[in-house]
Design a protein around this motif. Structure first.
Motif, short mmCIF file in Angstrom:
data_model
loop_
_atom_site.label_atom_id
_atom_site.label_comp_id
_atom_site.label_asym_id
_atom_site.label_seq_id
_atom_site.Cartn_x
_atom_site.Cartn_y
_atom_site.Cartn_z
N ALA A 64 -7.84 20.45 10.60
CA ALA A 64 -7.47 19.04 10.54
C ALA A 64 -7.01 18.70 9.14
O ALA A 64 -7.65 19.07 8.15
CB ALA A 64 -8.66 18.16 10.92
N THR A 65 -5.86 18.02 9.01
CA THR A 65 -5.32 17.67 7.69
C THR A 65 -4.97 16.19 7.67
O THR A 65 -4.72 15.57 8.71
CB THR A 65 -4.05 18.49 7.38
N GLU A 66 -4.94 15.63 6.46
CA GLU A 66 -4.53 14.25 6.26
C GLU A 66 -3.04 14.20 5.92
O GLU A 66 -2.50 15.14 5.32
CB GLU A 66 -5.34 13.60 5.14
N ALA A 67 -2.39 13.11 6.27
CA ALA A 67 -0.96 12.96 5.99
C ALA A 67 -0.67 13.05 4.50
O ALA A 67 0.37 13.58 4.08
CB ALA A 67 -0.45 11.63 6.55
N VAL A 68 -1.62 12.53 3.67
CA VAL A 68 -1.40 12.52 2.23
C VAL A 68 -1.24 13.93 1.68
O VAL A 68 -0.55 14.15 0.67
CB VAL A 68 -2.55 11.77 1.52
N LEU A 69 -1.88 14.92 2.33
CA LEU A 69 -1.74 16.31 1.86
C LEU A 69 -0.28 16.74 1.93
O LEU A 69 0.25 17.33 0.98
CB LEU A 69 -2.61 17.22 2.72
N TRP A 70 0.39 16.43 3.03
CA TRP A 70 1.76 16.89 3.22
C TRP A 70 2.73 16.08 2.37
O TRP A 70 3.74 16.62 1.89
CB TRP A 70 2.12 16.81 4.71
N VAL A 71 2.43 14.81 2.16
CA VAL A 71 3.24 14.01 1.22
C VAL A 71 3.10 14.60 -0.18
O VAL A 71 4.09 14.73 -0.92
CB VAL A 71 2.80 12.54 1.24
N ARG B 223 9.73 8.02 5.59
CA ARG B 223 10.88 8.72 6.19
C ARG B 223 10.54 10.11 6.72
O ARG B 223 11.29 10.66 7.54
CB ARG B 223 12.02 8.82 5.18
N LEU B 224 9.44 10.68 6.26
CA LEU B 224 9.01 11.98 6.79
C LEU B 224 7.82 11.83 7.73
O LEU B 224 7.20 12.82 8.11
CB LEU B 224 8.63 12.92 5.64
N ALA B 225 7.50 10.59 8.11
CA ALA B 225 6.29 10.34 8.92
C ALA B 225 6.31 11.14 10.22
O ALA B 225 5.30 11.75 10.60
CB ALA B 225 6.16 8.84 9.21
N GLY B 226 7.44 11.14 10.92
CA GLY B 226 7.52 11.87 12.19
C GLY B 226 7.36 13.36 12.01
O GLY B 226 6.65 14.03 12.77
N ASP B 227 8.02 13.91 10.99
CA ASP B 227 7.93 15.35 10.74
C ASP B 227 6.52 15.74 10.31
O ASP B 227 6.01 16.79 10.72
CB ASP B 227 8.94 15.73 9.65
N ILE B 228 5.90 14.90 9.49
CA ILE B 228 4.54 15.19 9.04
C ILE B 228 3.58 15.16 10.21
O ILE B 228 2.68 16.00 10.33
CB ILE B 228 4.11 14.18 7.94
N ALA B 229 3.75 14.20 11.12
CA ALA B 229 2.90 14.13 12.31
C ALA B 229 3.03 15.39 13.15
O ALA B 229 2.02 15.91 13.66
CB ALA B 229 3.27 12.89 13.13
N SER B 230 4.24 15.91 13.28
CA SER B 230 4.45 17.14 14.05
C SER B 230 3.76 18.33 13.39
O SER B 230 3.12 19.14 14.07
CB SER B 230 5.95 17.42 14.20
N ALA C 167 0.01 18.07 13.82
CA ALA C 167 -0.40 18.42 15.18
C ALA C 167 -0.39 19.93 15.38
O ALA C 167 -1.30 20.49 16.00
CB ALA C 167 0.53 17.74 16.19
N GLN C 168 0.62 20.59 14.82
CA GLN C 168 0.70 22.05 14.94
C GLN C 168 -0.47 22.72 14.22
O GLN C 168 -1.11 23.63 14.76
CB GLN C 168 2.03 22.55 14.36
N VAL C 169 -0.75 22.25 13.01
CA VAL C 169 -1.85 22.82 12.23
C VAL C 169 -3.19 22.53 12.91
O VAL C 169 -4.10 23.37 12.94
CB VAL C 169 -1.85 22.26 10.79
N ALA C 170 -3.32 21.34 13.51
CA ALA C 170 -4.55 20.98 14.21
C ALA C 170 -4.78 21.89 15.41
O ALA C 170 -5.93 22.22 15.75
CB ALA C 170 -4.49 19.53 14.65
#
Length: 428
Positions: free
Chosen positions: A264-271, A246-253, A256-259
């Motif tokens: 470079a970060t992995e999605a699991v970090l933000w989860v 449910r947070l996939a879109g927000d995490i992707a944004s 991308a901003q951090v990149a």
């Protein structure tokens, strides 16, 4: 020497007990969870599947619940201060043993992890009642203690991560083990000097605490604690799976901003950060509620209200979008943080002091025993339906059931300031 009410030594004693018990709470939560992080590096070092290595912790997880009862008996028999020393020493030596196992020796590692589970089980049976008996403001003390416990949960990923980065996976076990041994040695010294001790549970004015009332309270809480344990574990182990989708879109944004800044970060970090936020907020909330609510308002009313609000938290997790689901998870953890201290205070008041250890041991056998049910439900519901929405919808009914059962508790009392004297432990 007798410590009289109002004597500065009375307050000093209670503060020392709170410090040692709170440190124990943080270390226990961190050290019974940090293997989940260490195992990722261990799998690479030993060239074994992480799943196989993670299974080595299963016996320790069982002992973490089962050993609560004998730990409580030992506390009643030999005294809470001494059993806290045993806990610190046992946790420390077991963790150091994990860090010293020969490479690839899974049997030795499993046995050492069992030591962590065994001695980690001591904390809730021993430390919670110890605080309540010696605190002058019980709700405030439980709030402080809960804040430290939440800090331990929040740090279980950070501390081993830092130690592995700076040294190795062995250091991630050995350094916290050494800290435990040092704290245990200091506590033993303070006990020997008579600066830290224990006392019987102070009487609560107007409270009837006979056998009939004890069984009424314990029967009601056995049901509510078991149900609450399922909800707590479902949020702990299921929230990350909800956030992942449910947070996939927000995490992707955010990634991308951090990149764009060169990182470079992995999605699991933000989860993981979203999941950690749950326990950071709930720890702070537990302190605030202990200070401003639990010490001021009737315990039963507060407990029933917190249980009723869990219905809305489960609905948010079941049906809300990403941020609403995150708010629901945080709300659920906050409400559980409010309920736990109330359960502890009620058990302490209605259980004779000489049986406090057994009372708290029984509580945590019930509460921790519910966790495997939640884990199995998560796996089954997700495999069957592809999401956890049906699970959290079902848990709204469980939260409603907790509310109805909680109405059977005796009412009219609140957590209040205790003025009875604390008796120091005799020097040895």
């Amino acid at each position: 020497m007798t410590i009289l009410p109002g004597d500065p030594a009375d307050t000093a004693m209670g503060r020392r007990v709170l410090v040692f018990s709170s440190i124990g709470h943080a270390l226990m939560h961190m050290m019974t969870a940090f293997y989940a992080v260490i195992v990722l590096t261990l799998a690479v070092a030993w060239k074994l599947p992480a799943e196989r290595l993670l299974e080595l912790y299963a016996p320790a997880a069982v002992l973490l619940g089962v050993m609560s009862l004998p730990a409580g008996w030992a506390s009643d028999r030999f005294g809470a201060p001494r059993m806290m020393v045993v806990m610190f020493a046992g946790l420390g030596l077991s963790s150091i043993a994990c860090g010293l196992v020969p490479e690839g020796d899974t049997v030795a590692l499993m046995l050492a992890l069992c030591g962590i589970g065994t001695f980690g089980a001591f904390y809730h049976s021993v430390g919670i009642g110890w605080i309540i008996r010696t605190a002058r403001e019980q709700g405030h003390a439980m709030g402080v203690n809960g804040l430290w416990g939440s800090a331990g949960l929040a740090l279980y990923g950070i501390v081993p991560g830092v130690l592995i980065t700076l040294a190795s996976w062995r250091a991630a076990f050995i350094v916290p083990g050494l800290v435990c041994l040092v704290v245990g040695a200091v506590l033993a010294w303070e006990i020997r000097r008579g600066r830290v001790g224990d006392r019987p549970m102070p009487a609560t004015p107007g409270l009837r605490a006979g056998r009939r009332e004890f069984w009424r309270v314990f029967s009601v809480l056995s049901v509510t604690m078991a149900f609450e344990g399922v909800i707590w574990a479902a949020v702990m182990f299921g929230a990350a799976l909800v956030f992942e989708t449910r947070l996939a879109g927000d995490i992707a944004s955010v990634r991308a901003q951090v990149a764009s800044w060169g990182f470079a970060t992995e999605a699991v970090l933000w989860v993981g950060l979203a999941t950690s936020m749950i326990y950071v907020v709930s720890g702070v909330a537990q302190y605030v509620m202990g200070r401003t609510i639990i010490d001021r308002y009737p315990l039963k009313s507060t407990y029933v209200t917190a249980s009723a609000l869990q219905v809305f938290a489960m609905l948010a997790l079941a049906m809300g979008n990403g941020y609403l689901a995150l708010a629901g998870a945080i709300g659920s953890a906050v409400l559980s943080a409010a309920s736990g201290p109330i359960e502890n205070i009620l058990i302490a008041r209605y259980t004779p002091s000489r049986f406090h250890g057994l009372g708290f041991g029984a509580k945590f056998v019930v509460a921790l025993g519910a966790s495997p049910i939640a884990i199995m439900l998560i796996a089954w519901v997700r495999e069957t339906t592809g999401s956890l929405e049906p699970l959290f919808l079902g848990l709204t009914g469980l939260a409603a059931a907790i509310t109805l059962v909680a109405l059977l508790l005796p009412g009219g009392e609140r957590s209040l300031r205790v003025e009875a004297p604390v008796q120091p432990a005799p020097a040895e």
